[in-house]
Design a protein around this motif. Structure first.
Motif, PDB file in Angstrom:
ATOM      1  N   LYS A  53       0.821  -1.202   0.000  1.00  0.00           N
ATOM      2  CA  LYS A  53       0.000   0.000   0.000  1.00  0.00           C
ATOM      3  C   LYS A  53       0.859   1.258   0.000  1.00  0.00           C
ATOM      4  O   LYS A  53       0.483   2.274  -0.574  1.00  0.00           O
ATOM      5  CB  LYS A  53      -0.930   0.020   1.211  1.00  0.00           C
ATOM      6  CG  LYS A  53      -2.135  -0.875   1.064  1.00  0.00           C
ATOM      7  CD  LYS A  53      -3.123  -0.650   2.180  1.00  0.00           C
ATOM      8  CE  LYS A  53      -4.302  -1.587   2.039  1.00  0.00           C
ATOM      9  NZ  LYS A  53      -5.261  -1.433   3.125  1.00  0.00           N
ATOM     10  N   ARG A  56       1.725   2.038  -3.553  1.00  0.00           N
ATOM     11  CA  ARG A  56       0.559   2.520  -4.297  1.00  0.00           C
ATOM     12  C   ARG A  56       0.225   3.960  -3.922  1.00  0.00           C
ATOM     13  O   ARG A  56      -0.117   4.768  -4.780  1.00  0.00           O
ATOM     14  CB  ARG A  56      -0.632   1.602  -4.053  1.00  0.00           C
ATOM     15  CG  ARG A  56      -0.414   0.199  -4.636  1.00  0.00           C
ATOM     16  CD  ARG A  56      -1.640  -0.666  -4.481  1.00  0.00           C
ATOM     17  NE  ARG A  56      -2.768  -0.131  -5.225  1.00  0.00           N
ATOM     18  CZ  ARG A  56      -2.948  -0.266  -6.547  1.00  0.00           C
ATOM     19  NH1 ARG A  56      -2.054  -0.905  -7.268  1.00  0.00           N
ATOM     20  NH2 ARG A  56      -4.013   0.235  -7.127  1.00  0.00           N
ATOM     21  N   ARG A  57       0.323   4.291  -2.642  1.00  0.00           N
ATOM     22  CA  ARG A  57       0.056   5.665  -2.214  1.00  0.00           C
ATOM     23  C   ARG A  57       1.108   6.628  -2.766  1.00  0.00           C
ATOM     24  O   ARG A  57       0.773   7.711  -3.244  1.00  0.00           O
ATOM     25  CB  ARG A  57       0.051   5.747  -0.689  1.00  0.00           C
ATOM     26  CG  ARG A  57      -1.233   5.275  -0.074  1.00  0.00           C
ATOM     27  CD  ARG A  57      -1.306   5.676   1.391  1.00  0.00           C
ATOM     28  NE  ARG A  57      -2.300   4.824   2.037  1.00  0.00           N
ATOM     29  CZ  ARG A  57      -2.075   4.050   3.082  1.00  0.00           C
ATOM     30  NH1 ARG A  57      -0.881   4.016   3.638  1.00  0.00           N
ATOM     31  NH2 ARG A  57      -3.030   3.318   3.596  1.00  0.00           N
ATOM     32  N   ASP A  62      -3.319   4.641  -5.547  1.00  0.00           N
ATOM     33  CA  ASP A  62      -4.373   4.392  -4.573  1.00  0.00           C
ATOM     34  C   ASP A  62      -4.995   5.712  -4.145  1.00  0.00           C
ATOM     35  O   ASP A  62      -4.349   6.757  -4.170  1.00  0.00           O
ATOM     36  CB  ASP A  62      -3.751   3.695  -3.352  1.00  0.00           C
ATOM     37  CG  ASP A  62      -4.735   2.774  -2.666  1.00  0.00           C
ATOM     38  OD1 ASP A  62      -5.808   2.533  -3.240  1.00  0.00           O
ATOM     39  OD2 ASP A  62      -4.413   2.296  -1.572  1.00  0.00           O
ATOM     40  N   THR A  64      -5.803   8.199  -1.565  1.00  0.00           N
ATOM     41  CA  THR A  64      -5.355   8.488  -0.206  1.00  0.00           C
ATOM     42  C   THR A  64      -6.409   9.265   0.560  1.00  0.00           C
ATOM     43  O   THR A  64      -6.527   9.116   1.768  1.00  0.00           O
ATOM     44  CB  THR A  64      -4.045   9.295  -0.221  1.00  0.00           C
ATOM     45  OG1 THR A  64      -4.236  10.448  -1.030  1.00  0.00           O
ATOM     46  CG2 THR A  64      -2.906   8.469  -0.754  1.00  0.00           C
TER      47      THR A  64
END
Length: 169
Positions: A53, A56-57, A62, A64
């Motif tokens: 994660k 991805r952030r 992703d 957030t």
């Protein structure tokens, strides 16, 4: 029940699952599976491993700013309950269960009610289609194949009301 986060990939670690690693300086690391634990031991940076994660952030893959993250944070906070509220809930539980049982019974009854009418219609249609299989009482006199064999020696008495009494000799 306390849900922990994996130190490496940030996924949820449920009670009784995962691995807990305590370093010499008493820092606790929790991992969801051996894959995360091995990557940690290899001193990999989670921000550079594509399936985490953190990666991805960092790379904009992703969301957030999502409301679900707020719910996730709130869940771990202990709740203070009022005694009167808990008492009222406990008193209401039997009533709720009774209402649920009544609704289920009504639902089942409604389904059965429709099936009875459907069954009657099907029976009526079957009777109309196979009426040739049902013979009238006078057909026994006209067709000899419907009579009983002679070797059984049965006496049949028939009165005006079509009551049949059978006697064996």
């Amino acid at each position: 029940m306390r849900l922990e986060k994996c130190w490496f990939c940030s996924s949820t670690v449920y009670p009784g699952h995962g691995i807990q690693y305590v370093r010499n300086d008493a820092k606790i690391f929790r991992f969801c599976r051996s894959k995360c634990h091995k990557n940690f031991k290899m001193k990999r940076n989670p921000r550079k491993v594509k399936w985490t994660k953190a990666y991805r952030r960092l790379h904009g893959k992703d969301m957030t700013q999502d409301a679900t993250f707020e719910f996730e944070r709130k869940r771990n906070r202990p709740e203070r309950y009022n005694r009167t509220t808990v008492e009222n809930v406990l008193k209401a539980i039997p009533k709720i269960l009774k209402v649920k049982a009544d609704r289920a019974a009504d639902h089942i009854g409604g389904r059965l009610k429709g099936s009875k009418q459907k069954k009657r219609k099907e029976d009526k249609r079957e009777l109309e289609q196979s009426l040739h299989m049902v013979k009238a009482p006078g057909a026994f006199n006209e067709d000899p194949s419907f009579t009983l064999p002679v070797d059984t020696k049965l006496k049949v008495k028939v009165n005006q009301k079509q009551a049949v009494a059978m006697e064996t000799e």
